[in-house]
Design an enzyme around this catalytic site. Structure first.
Site, PDB file in Angstrom:
ATOM      1  CE1 TYR A 150      32.904  45.307  50.459  1.00  0.00           C
ATOM      2  CE2 TYR A 150      31.145  45.114  48.840  1.00  0.00           C
ATOM      3  CZ  TYR A 150      32.479  45.288  49.144  1.00  0.00           C
ATOM      4  OH  TYR A 150      33.400  45.443  48.136  1.00  0.00           O
ATOM      5  CG  HIS A 178      32.234  43.544  43.642  1.00  0.00           C
ATOM      6  ND1 HIS A 178      31.655  44.658  44.183  1.00  0.00           N
ATOM      7  CD2 HIS A 178      32.818  42.909  44.675  1.00  0.00           C
ATOM      8  CE1 HIS A 178      31.891  44.685  45.493  1.00  0.00           C
ATOM      9  NE2 HIS A 178      32.578  43.622  45.818  1.00  0.00           N
ATOM     10  CG  HIS A 219      40.604  43.079  48.190  1.00  0.00           C
ATOM     11  ND1 HIS A 219      39.874  41.937  47.932  1.00  0.00           N
ATOM     12  CD2 HIS A 219      39.667  44.062  48.342  1.00  0.00           C
ATOM     13  CE1 HIS A 219      38.591  42.217  47.915  1.00  0.00           C
ATOM     14  NE2 HIS A 219      38.424  43.508  48.167  1.00  0.00           N
ATOM     15  CG  HIS A 272      36.067  46.599  51.753  1.00  0.00           C
ATOM     16  ND1 HIS A 272      35.707  47.355  50.658  1.00  0.00           N
ATOM     17  CD2 HIS A 272      36.686  45.499  51.231  1.00  0.00           C
ATOM     18  CE1 HIS A 272      36.090  46.748  49.553  1.00  0.00           C
ATOM     19  NE2 HIS A 272      36.691  45.633  49.868  1.00  0.00           N
ATOM     20  CG  HIS A 309      40.754  44.300  43.915  1.00  0.00           C
ATOM     21  ND1 HIS A 309      40.414  43.002  44.190  1.00  0.00           N
ATOM     22  CD2 HIS A 309      39.771  45.061  44.466  1.00  0.00           C
ATOM     23  CE1 HIS A 309      39.274  42.970  44.859  1.00  0.00           C
ATOM     24  NE2 HIS A 309      38.859  44.187  45.048  1.00  0.00           N
ATOM     25  CD  GLU A 343      34.432  42.310  49.181  1.00  0.00           C
ATOM     26  OE1 GLU A 343      35.636  42.626  49.161  1.00  0.00           O
ATOM     27  OE2 GLU A 343      33.701  42.398  48.179  1.00  0.00           O
TER      28      GLU A 343
END
Lengths: 310, 310, 310, 310
Positions: free
Chosen positions: D258, D249, D155, D217, D202, D268
């Site tokens: 990261y 997260h 993503h 990112h 996501h 990431e």
């Protein structure tokens, strides 16, 4: 002759401010198993795969830190041997009768050059690991492993002024091996010393501090980095104060999370690390690589980690 | 005194039919690191995190099985000690000069009651683990860890007629501990004995067989069950003959895959298992639970596992 | 437009012989969460991270197998769309009023060419996943995840005579994609068809069988191979009959254990597998590689797996 | 109807200062597979389990950041549909001929309210995932998976001024779902919006920034937290600048590290996260829980993470 003499840090007594708060932290959240109820100002815990009655003692106090720690040794005769050897070395050795500590045989006690009270004992009654000794199976009943799923007390890290003297004592009297050292790149001063008498990369470690008798952390063993992340999930859920979120140590190569108990004592959950033998070469880190030695995923030394002790 | 005397199985010599086929199996596929080229009929390997020059020797032969195995001991003086102790025990001890085995100091050699040739040595030159001793970091260069990502030789299992005599020898002469035993539920005959002198649940094990000098398997350590599944993926990809696909042993609680080298010798990749100390109680399994003792995910004993040896 | 139409197998009704035995198996041991108490001959379960009220229904019966299964679809209007499309396709579509199934909106029901009863519904009340919708955190309270730590119902595999007709129906009416197929290498007959409408490598699969309406297994998702081994430990502990101990499927690349409920219905715990999209090429396995297609760690087809259905 | 319309972020073009330095970072260290050599100022990469020719394009520039990103859509007809819908929505849509981008069919291009250039395409040639389509097996040849073992582009997160307009566009034109949102607890302003059209938590996210067209990112998928720690080991070894060492997260529940590429663009590595469906309830985090929403193991928001973009 296999593992003889000092086997492991078999007991740590940590001072805490409040018993109920500490019970919630060490019992419910970390998931240690409470095994003994005596003095209302003390709690006794063991990890799920420990056989002896207890390995962690919490003692109510208005001052946090470590009260004493104790190595279990292989045989009762070792106590006499170490008594003599320590006395010859110049330490004052006290004798503690069987039963003074619950479920425990006789002990010897002395003060390390770093100021810490250390004990040695050979006998402690066994409560078992939740599985029988005949046809034990591989997993205890549901609920026996809980909270952060800690398996056992793994090691302790203590701070003091004269860690070189401690190092010498552990090598010469206890025959332990220096697995790793952190030294100043300027003058080769030893800043931290990691000692092992087992296949673990360390059983006990000492870090140089301006004052003696300091407690850096007690560490509990986990099975996998999956369980390390699970522990991190619980630490975050319960808003336990975190010192260092997941990372890998350079020293020991273990994966780690550091956090604090309600009295400000540092705890670690730990997994991995290499297999050590007495013929494994000593690894030396210098302060040009202080970041990598401590936290190798980002090579960043942390002030709190280096300087906050109880 | 920490770990003293016999440290670990530091060397196994396995007989193979074809050197090139074996190099593909042990080198490319298992991922052991070839470290020495001498006699064209031998290959020398080490695991990625071993420091000594080699731990596995393959020797061309028209008969598979184990040629000899060797424990590394802590000090050169141990060799004299064990020489005397073994001779007193009634065994014939041979002396092997330094350099007869590449990079190796002197050795003693003798035949176990089970018929196996065992050696003990104290010195072997070090080649390292791909990382420096000063500021080593945590991971070697890309490609150093490859194939099944094996870390080190973990243990061996041997078959013979008189395993009770082996057990007695390892206990009385080598001070090793029986971590677990499998016994007949009918007459308590010992069918398998697991011995450790370390924190591992076993360093060596013996299984009762109708004939002596038999080789059951050599086992290589992996880091995690993820790596165990990765090893399984490679085993399947290369169509390596599998004895037992992933499972967990009851004995040792280790996670395992068993497969065969091109000469029919059994290999294992292994991870996990509990932390053992000399005061850990001995676990006993009886044949009513033979399935659970061997493969605890389905509690099924396997004929091939119990009866196929080289 | 994202995921539209059929979202997932949202409900499976499995027939069991004994409610209490089944409660112990699915509730205590697998760790599904019992969420509804109605008819004493039924139990309703959901996985820990499912939001809808239930996904597994157990129904007391003297015949094991699958009673019906139901896809949840995106919108209520889809029900009218599928009603028309299925009728045009030649199937008889029944209408089920809201509330006939607890907490559920209206449904349509029809019989697949393979003989199975399939339903579609768009609405089911939500009970949540143990965490709030505002500032949810990452892990529910201790005890919510338990037993084998299953996250959710993942997929089902059904057996029948005319699986090619099912395949055609799922492609043409439901716009699903064939992710993988197993065919005979002799005549290209389709022996198993794997269909997905999501990023999972399969949502539902059909395997050719001599008779219709057969149930091969219902599969529950786990987080990691560590949890797969943990599930294996429990399966072994409780002596749950195992069909296949840990392995990796060739088809889907998922890691798996198969076992049976007390009524003989096959269950799977499953983790991993690749990320699928409609443009991922269809993978075809033929029967020369039947072993690798089914169990890729040892490439061995298992008779029981291929032939035992309820 | 399964997954239709926008499938995934199929391509991201990131601006880098130096091609060789970037090749070392993305190719050797992250382990992406370089698949195309055209213009000397560009490199084309794919992850090991991606089938399309490339998903990441590096473009030499004296300004870091994101040049454009592109969603792959299900069918060529979707391009006409989205062309009309976007035009109706008020955006200016450009048309790009087949072949302008290597191995790619025609595209449409437009500017998002956040200032970013977005493209949509339906066709890209396939190079495969290192395994055949017939009897593929489960693992490609040694060396195909290397470096950090990234599986695929997962993503992107972009920063801009008008993220609410982006949110509206992705919902109304692209039918995507808001999986999670971060809002101000004072005035409910949306600070970050997470959108999905798949089972992933996501596919794309937007974070409120004082200026437009910002790049937060690009994220690459890993298989397990074991591989996350392995990636961390490499990041530390190569002294890649780290933004956030391993953590979980709150938003998405994914495990993360990261770090920055040599041009300062954030990368990431990511694993885990829940399974999302369109009927999964939207989760809302407010700024009272900003720490937990971002990094749930220690609940600490990080300034650099919130404010450093390229």
């Amino acid at each position: 002759m296999a593992i003889r003499g000092l086997l492991r840090v078999g007991e740590v007594c940590v001072r805490v401010f409040d018993i109920e708060e500490s019970r919630r932290h060490y019992g419910e959240r970390i998931g240690l198993i409470e095994t003994y109820q005596g003095d209302p100002d003390k709690i006794y815990y063991k990890g799920s795969d420990e056989h002896d009655w207890y390995s962690l003692v919490l003692k109510k106090s208005d001052k946090s830190g470590v009260e004493y720690f104790a190595f279990k040794t292989h045989s009762d005769a070792d106590l006499d041997h170490f008594d003599r050897a320590l006395t010859e070395y110049g330490l004052v050795v006290e004798h503690i009768e069987p039963g003074v500590y619950p479920k425990s045989g006789r002990r010897i006690q002395f003060k390390l050059p770093s100021g810490h009270i250390m004990q040695i004992y050979a006998e402690k009654e066994r409560i078992g690991n939740g599985m029988p000794l005949r046809n034990p199976g591989t997993i205890p009943d549901e609920g026996y492993i809980r909270g952060m799923r800690v398996i056992r007390l793994d090691h302790i890290l203590l701070g003091g002024t004269d860690i070189v003297a401690n190092r010498d004592l552990f090598k010469s009297v206890f025959d332990m091996t220096v697995s790793e050292e952190l030294i100043s790149h300027e003058d080769e001063t030893r800043l931290a010393v990691f000692l092992t008498g087992s296949n673990k990369p360390h059983d006990i470690a000492f870090v140089l501090q301006p004052t003696g008798s300091r407690f850096h952390h007690v560490s509990f063993l986990l099975e996998s980095v999956n369980d390390l992340f699970h522990a991190g999930d619980l630490i975050g859920k319960y808003e336990i104060p975190v010192d260092i979120s997941p990372n890998r140590h350079g020293v020991t190569r273990g994966a780690t999370i550091y956090f604090f108990d309600p009295s400000g004592n540092r705890n670690e959950v730990f997994t991995g690390g290499y297999v050590h033998y007495p013929d494994t070469p000593t690894l030396t880190w210098d302060t040009t690589q202080l970041g990598k030695a401590t936290f190798s995923h980002d090579n960043l030394p942390r002030d709190s980690f280096l300087n906050v002790l109880t």
